[in-house]
Design an enzyme around this catalytic site. Structure first.
Site, PDB file in Angstrom:
ATOM      1  N   GLY A  15       6.693  20.307 -56.077  1.00 53.29           N
ATOM      2  CA  GLY A  15       6.356  19.187 -55.202  1.00 53.29           C
ATOM      3  C   GLY A  15       7.011  17.890 -55.653  1.00 53.29           C
ATOM      4  O   GLY A  15       6.431  16.820 -55.533  1.00 53.29           O
ATOM      5  N   GLY A  17       9.404  16.444 -54.262  1.00 55.83           N
ATOM      6  CA  GLY A  17       9.620  15.638 -53.061  1.00 55.83           C
ATOM      7  C   GLY A  17       8.386  14.816 -52.726  1.00 55.83           C
ATOM      8  O   GLY A  17       8.492  13.644 -52.346  1.00 55.83           O
ATOM      9  N   THR A 188       1.925  21.695 -73.462  1.00 58.11           N
ATOM     10  CA  THR A 188       2.965  20.688 -73.209  1.00 58.11           C
ATOM     11  C   THR A 188       4.360  21.173 -73.589  1.00 58.11           C
ATOM     12  O   THR A 188       5.343  20.481 -73.333  1.00 58.11           O
ATOM     13  CB  THR A 188       2.690  19.390 -74.020  1.00 58.11           C
ATOM     14  OG1 THR A 188       2.763  19.720 -75.406  1.00 58.11           O
ATOM     15  CG2 THR A 188       1.345  18.804 -73.687  1.00 58.11           C
ATOM     16  N   THR A 191       7.152  21.159 -71.002  1.00 54.65           N
ATOM     17  CA  THR A 191       7.567  19.779 -70.709  1.00 54.65           C
ATOM     18  C   THR A 191       8.487  19.266 -71.812  1.00 54.65           C
ATOM     19  O   THR A 191       9.547  18.682 -71.547  1.00 54.65           O
ATOM     20  CB  THR A 191       6.324  18.864 -70.583  1.00 54.65           C
ATOM     21  OG1 THR A 191       5.514  19.367 -69.544  1.00 54.65           O
ATOM     22  CG2 THR A 191       6.719  17.422 -70.296  1.00 54.65           C
ATOM     23  N   CYS A 380      10.407  23.581 -27.721  1.00 53.54           N
ATOM     24  CA  CYS A 380      11.752  24.138 -27.767  1.00 53.54           C
ATOM     25  C   CYS A 380      11.758  25.595 -27.305  1.00 53.54           C
ATOM     26  O   CYS A 380      11.646  25.853 -26.110  1.00 53.54           O
ATOM     27  CB  CYS A 380      12.365  23.931 -29.143  1.00 53.54           C
ATOM     28  SG  CYS A 380      14.167  24.022 -29.091  1.00 53.54           S
ATOM     29  N   ARG A 461      20.473  25.530 -28.357  1.00 50.38           N
ATOM     30  CA  ARG A 461      21.732  25.974 -27.783  1.00 50.38           C
ATOM     31  C   ARG A 461      21.536  26.389 -26.317  1.00 50.38           C
ATOM     32  O   ARG A 461      22.476  26.539 -25.582  1.00 50.38           O
ATOM     33  CB  ARG A 461      22.208  27.197 -28.578  1.00 50.38           C
ATOM     34  CG  ARG A 461      23.667  27.188 -28.942  1.00 50.38           C
ATOM     35  CD  ARG A 461      24.012  28.426 -29.755  1.00 50.38           C
ATOM     36  NE  ARG A 461      23.771  28.282 -31.181  1.00 50.38           N
ATOM     37  CZ  ARG A 461      24.504  27.542 -32.009  1.00 50.38           C
ATOM     38  NH1 ARG A 461      25.527  26.862 -31.556  1.00 50.38           N
ATOM     39  NH2 ARG A 461      24.223  27.474 -33.291  1.00 50.38           N
ATOM     40  N   HIS A 506      11.728  18.333 -29.970  1.00 49.93           N
ATOM     41  CA  HIS A 506      10.763  18.614 -31.049  1.00 49.93           C
ATOM     42  C   HIS A 506       9.955  17.360 -31.380  1.00 49.93           C
ATOM     43  O   HIS A 506      10.371  16.577 -32.242  1.00 49.93           O
ATOM     44  CB  HIS A 506      11.508  19.053 -32.314  1.00 49.93           C
ATOM     45  CG  HIS A 506      12.145  20.396 -32.210  1.00 49.93           C
ATOM     46  ND1 HIS A 506      11.524  21.546 -32.621  1.00 49.93           N
ATOM     47  CD2 HIS A 506      13.347  20.780 -31.724  1.00 49.93           C
ATOM     48  CE1 HIS A 506      12.307  22.583 -32.412  1.00 49.93           C
ATOM     49  NE2 HIS A 506      13.427  22.142 -31.866  1.00 49.93           N
ATOM     50  N   GLU A 508       7.375  17.062 -33.105  1.00 50.76           N
ATOM     51  CA  GLU A 508       6.800  17.091 -34.458  1.00 50.76           C
ATOM     52  C   GLU A 508       7.671  16.349 -35.473  1.00 50.76           C
ATOM     53  O   GLU A 508       7.191  15.888 -36.502  1.00 50.76           O
ATOM     54  CB  GLU A 508       6.568  18.544 -34.911  1.00 50.76           C
ATOM     55  CG  GLU A 508       7.811  19.372 -35.262  1.00 50.76           C
ATOM     56  CD  GLU A 508       8.533  19.985 -34.065  1.00 50.76           C
ATOM     57  OE1 GLU A 508       8.259  19.561 -32.920  1.00 50.76           O
ATOM     58  OE2 GLU A 508       9.371  20.884 -34.279  1.00 50.76           O
TER      59      GLU A 508
HETATM   60  N1  GLN Z   1      16.700  29.507 -29.608  1.00 55.29           N
HETATM   61  C1  GLN Z   1      16.533  28.442 -28.666  1.00 55.29           C
HETATM   62  C2  GLN Z   1      17.820  27.683 -28.426  1.00 55.29           C
HETATM   63  O1  GLN Z   1      18.723  27.770 -29.230  1.00 55.29           O
HETATM   64  C3  GLN Z   1      15.446  27.488 -29.119  1.00 55.29           C
HETATM   65  C4  GLN Z   1      15.816  26.737 -30.354  1.00 55.29           C
HETATM   66  C5  GLN Z   1      14.631  26.123 -31.053  1.00 55.29           C
HETATM   67  O2  GLN Z   1      13.493  26.461 -30.774  1.00 55.29           O
HETATM   68  N2  GLN Z   1      14.872  25.212 -31.977  1.00 55.29           N
HETATM   69  O3  GLN Z   1      17.933  26.991 -27.459  1.00 55.29           O
END
Ligand code: GLN
Length: 535
Positions: A15, A17, A188, A191, A380, A461, A506, A508
């Site tokens: 962790g 990051g 330790t 470390t 997506c 794509r 996306h 998210e």
């Molecule tokens: N496989 C799909 C595409 O390429 C969806 C891609 C995805 O969900 N990131 O369009």
């Protein structure tokens, strides 16, 4: 500019990051602008071609950079937008060096790891640092000290420290403090060994963050302080916590921010941590709970869906609910039916994905949510499959599919993006990054976003085939968001259903603490109102 370099010792997956992001958040809370660079010592040019099962999700930046998921943590903790130059990989560095060599830029010299590769690394760090105009730059060195792959980066870091001056750099070394179960004693030695390794390269850490399942004992801290030449106040404990958003507070309570500010000779300009504390309080004390099923094919490695998990934390904090995620392997639905796996769900998410495995299970999950009036979000691939499901069961096109999954279908309702025809390379060739989207007035998407023009990130794509749009809309699935002058379908929704929405983008990826993804928040709120009605 000041630098905080974060290295890792003993083993990977500690962790680092999160530690680095948390330090960044703490410095930002004192009024400094903070940016971050993540170094990944692998030979891939970027994370785009990596299997999520191995490395977790591929995070996508505004500029379309496909990067390590840690960049997502930086964006969420620091509330900044980074660009792909902030993710330096061995692949990118070597590619640049080799291209320079081919152009003859090294003027007949023998091209070597030191100084040519290390200079290229330094150049990249300096360019990003200059362009970011931040007060403080965090640099996280992926991998573990001692790995062959990390060597050139550590050497570059050593040179960078000399160049910018020791007083302007803090080196934070993250390690593991194991406990021997027989005697219950914190050890330790690992470390000590990894610090020895770091020193052999010429880098002395200024701070040691010890990971473990419980806080470090006083004696453990004293031992590390003595053996590793790090001030006692800079030997810091980072025990496991239930929410990653607690980590900045755990570090703050041990005086980390004050130490860093003193060590870097900075004057604090603000104290904005209360806002973060308040967010964490809401994450930790939700008044209600809601069950959301995530139907995917990488559910065994939760990191594959990290940004969704975080978006649900952000949405839950805003909606006042703990979001319990029910992980459903799409192939299990194919084996034993949607009802068996989704009965307890008050909402269903079908996230992004690629390839055929599990798609029929995802389609069954979508049908279950659509027909059962269960709040649904498709992202997506999930959005594309929702269109396919609708065409199969409402338009009577039983073979409706995406040409990604069945190139021979008579009804390719999801088809390759026109500009993708002829593209053969897999790396960095999808439709990537942020694009503006127009929403339809009065749509659910408009209500959730509160505006008609949004910017969201993409990675795909394939798209909804324009030839089928009129037919689909006539049967009731409406496209309420589009991009590129209405040419590309970005949002679909089903009026009359309690909550059924899908997005080609996306949401998210841009979700942040106190600024949740509007679509995840929409799903959580719809699921909550459904569960209230059911009670
Ligand atoms: N496989 C799909 C595409 O390429 C969806 C891609 C995805 O969900 N990131 O369009």
């Amino acid at each position: 500019m000041k630098f905080v370099i974060v290295t890792g010792g003993v083993l990977s997956g500690l962790g680092k990051g999160i530690t680095a992001s948390s330090i960044g958040r703490l410095l930002k809370s004192r009024g400094f602008s903070v940016s971050a660079i993540k170094i990944d010592p692998y030979l891939n040019c970027d994370a785009g071609t990596m299997n999520p099962f191995q490395h977790g999700e591929v995070f996508v930046l505004e500029d379309g950079g496909e990067v390590d998921l840690d960049l997502g943590n930086y964006e969420r903790f620091l509330d900044v937008d980074l660009s792909s130059a902030h993710n330096i990989t061995t692949g990118k560095v070597y590619r640049a060096v080799i291209e320079k060599e081919r152009r003859g830029e090294y003027l007949g010299k023998t091209v070597q790891i030191i100084p040519h590769v290390t200079n290229e690394i330094l150049l990249r760090i300096k360019t990003v640092a200059r362009e970011s105009r931040a007060d403080i730059m965090l640099i996280e060195l992926g991998g573990t000290v001692g790995d062959i792959e990390s060597m050139p980066f550590l050497e570059a870091a050593r040179q960078a420290i000399i160049e910018v001056g020791r007083e302007n750099v803090v080196v934070v070394h993250t390690t593991l403090i194991p406990v021997l179960s027989t005697v219950g004693e914190q050890k330790t030695k690992p470390t000590q060994h990894s610090v020895k390794e770091l020193r052999a390269i010429g880098i002395q850490p200024d701070m040691i963050v010890g990971r473990g399942n419980r806080p470090m004992d006083k004696g453990t801290r004293e031992k590390i302080h003595q053996f590793c030449d790090v001030p006692l106040e800079a030997v810091v404990s980072a025990p496991d916590v239930s929410s990653i958003y607690q980590v900045p507070l755990v570090l703050e309570d041990q005086g980390v921010t004050n130490y860093l500010i003193k060590r870097l000779n900075l004057e604090p300009r603000a104290d904005e941590l209360p806002g973060w504390r308040e967010f964490v309080h809401r994450v930790m004390n939700p008044p209600r709970a809601v069950n959301i099923a995530v139907v995917g094919k990488y559910v065994d490695l939760k990191d594959s869906y990290l940004s969704h998990i975080e978006a649900f934390h952000h949405a839950g904090a805003e909606a006042g609910a703990k979001v319990n995620l029910i992980w459903v392997e799409a192939e299990d639905i194919e084996k034993s039916g949607a009802d068996n796996h989704l009965r307890k769900a008050q909402g269903v998410l079908v996230p992004g994905g690629f390839g055929e495995r599990g798609t029929e299970g995802k389609i069954q999950a979508i049908q279950y949510a659509r027909q059962g009036g269960i709040p649904f979000l498709g992202v997506c691939f999930g959005f594309q499959l929702a269109v396919i499901e609708f065409c199969r069961h409402n338009l009577g096109h039983a073979d409706a599919n995406s040409s990604e999954l069945n190139p021979k279908t008579e009804h390719p309702v999801v088809d390759l993006l026109p500009e993708q025809k002829g593209v053969t390379d897999l790396g960095g060739t999808m439709r990537l990054g942020s694009h503006p989207i127009e929403l339809k007035e009065g749509s659910t998407a408009h209500r959730l976003y509160g505006t008609l023009r949004i910017n969201e990130r993409h990675r795909h794509r394939y798209e909804v085939n324009p030839d089928f749009i009129a037919e689909i809309e006539k049967k009731g699935l409406l496209f309420t968001g589009s991009s590129d002058g209405g040419r590309r379908m970005e949002v679909a929704e089903l009026p009359g259903h309690p909550h059924f929405i899908g997005s080609q983008f996306h949401p998210e990826l841009k979700s942040r603490p106190n600024k949740p993804s509007r679509l995840h928040l929409g799903l959580v709120k719809a699921a909550l109102s459904l569960s209230l009605r059911a009670q």
